[in-house]
Enzyme design. Sequence first.
Site, PDB file in Angstrom:
ATOM      1  CG  ASP A   1      -1.780  -1.227   1.348  1.00  0.00           C
ATOM      2  OD1 ASP A   1      -2.084  -1.843   0.318  1.00  0.00           O
ATOM      3  OD2 ASP A   1      -2.118  -1.596   2.487  1.00  0.00           O
TER       4      ASP A   1
ATOM      5  CD  GLU B   1      -9.298  -1.699  -1.846  1.00  0.00           C
ATOM      6  OE1 GLU B   1      -9.904  -1.764  -0.760  1.00  0.00           O
ATOM      7  OE2 GLU B   1      -8.636  -2.649  -2.296  1.00  0.00           O
TER       8      GLU B   1
END
Length: 577
Positions: free
Chosen positions: A71, A247
């Site tokens: 991430d 997302e």
Amino acid sequence: MKQQLLVLLLALSFLFSFKGVGVKDAITGKKNVNPPVFLNVVYQGNDDIYKNNPLKPDEFYSPVLQGCYPDPAITKKGDDYFMVCSSFAMFPGVPIFHSKDLVNWTDLGGVLNKVSEFNPHDTGISQGVYAPGITYNPHNDTFYMIVTAFSGGLGNIIVKTKDPMKGWGNPIKLGFNGIDPCIFFDDNGKGYIVHNDAPDKGKELYQGHRVIKVWEYDLEKDQVIPGTDKIIVDGGVDLSKKPIWIEAPHLYKKDGHYYLMCAEGGTGGNHSEVIFISDSPKGPFKPALNNPILTQRYFPQNRKDKVDWAGHADLVLGPDNKYYGVFLGIRPNDKDRVNTGRETFMLPVDWSGTFPVFENGLVPLEPKIKMPKGVTENKTGKDGFFPNGNFTFTENFTSDKLDYRWIGLRGPRENFISLTKKGLQINPFEVNIKELKPTSTLFYRQMHNTFSFAATLDYKPESEKDLAGITCLQNEQFNYVFGITKKGKDTYILLERTEKGQSKTIASAKIEIKKNIRLQVKATGDSYEFSYALNGTDFKNLGESVSGDILSTNIAGGFTGALIGLYATAANDAQPL
């Protein structure tokens, strides 16, 4: 009651802050009579892909961060680049790196490094914090790191600093739900936050249906402005196709247009990166016709040197005035299992047209890319720069400052370690590796599919409750323990496998330790071997080679990669055969 509990926690935190004091010591006042001391550790990575693809002078390897660094988010101020990643229940939270050129990175530790502000004490390893965003605001010369914390009732939080090299301010709790927040500052200084959220109540159309929301942000109060929230993407690129898990949104502005870049398809084989455009940061946003702009989902599963799951990306303007993207991906082992976790990759990005496109991001990913024009030296693994490719990491525990690659789980490493003249002393907690508590284990991420990790240990256990050695861990319910303990008056070495929380000793041997013992775990893809040497050099396998299946997310689930730990406990329950 809450105030009394807080006072107790603060008192314990104060006690634990003293070097070399463990939980048992702090609570009972007893000294560990014979705590284990690790004299040195050698980690060696030896993946074929790097041996078969040597670097040319103008190349560097991707992933730039190997092991569990998923991430990624990135920002810049001048010629300084800062990148953050998810860390879950590892401590400190949100690892942060610095570079001047996107090639050579320095590990700065973690953004959230105070238990009083981030405490994943009783959470599973895949809880804690994840999906951070980092943004530099030139209007007030301030860096913002924003993240979702799944512990301590924090939710979405933001921290600020003028200089990431000097630490960060206190977390500010933000007034909205959802995950994956990112903050954006417009040319006029106005702030916006975008994040993933559930659809409005009663409007969820299918499982995995999510939306992207935007809020206006009050820079004086450091809060979203109530009532300004708006859904700017419903479902994904094409709602009629039931896209899942839109997302990881990031907002950008270029040539008068606003761009929203998101992950879509879920963090797995269908993962991808998609892009939208608008004339306003609050939309409406229109998807590009050529979406996705990055994915690895279209290729044969049995392809050679497979990289998969590419997505969750962020963009930055490089030192050569060209755009680059960082994103997560995985490199499975020979059994197609994910043991090293989701790693941070990088690609150049072509933004010469209306929409950005990751260069070679829609073909099977290669292990190396060209350095930005003007960057003349790849110093990874040298002069204090973070290594990648195949490398050897030797730790003799002689430095005053322990390398940031050594981390705690659910709490600070400083709570249980002491750097002594002999080496690293671990003061064991009355906690074993299977409990949802901070453990007295110093962890290192597995960064290769083929590696060895060897540690020299000075230790003589006193009872069956004492154990020290090495653990290979995917989470609290899936792990191996390779350690030394007692049974009656005899000393044993044992190997325990824990799967779905059920533990079984699979090999053990009675040993006599005259001086030090050297322990080693060696993996070749999915095959792991555990061995020991009583004379420091002649290794003897304990039992047969075992499968690394339980160290993969395929079997164990969750979001992390495998960790290798220097482990000690005063609550051992593993018994020799």
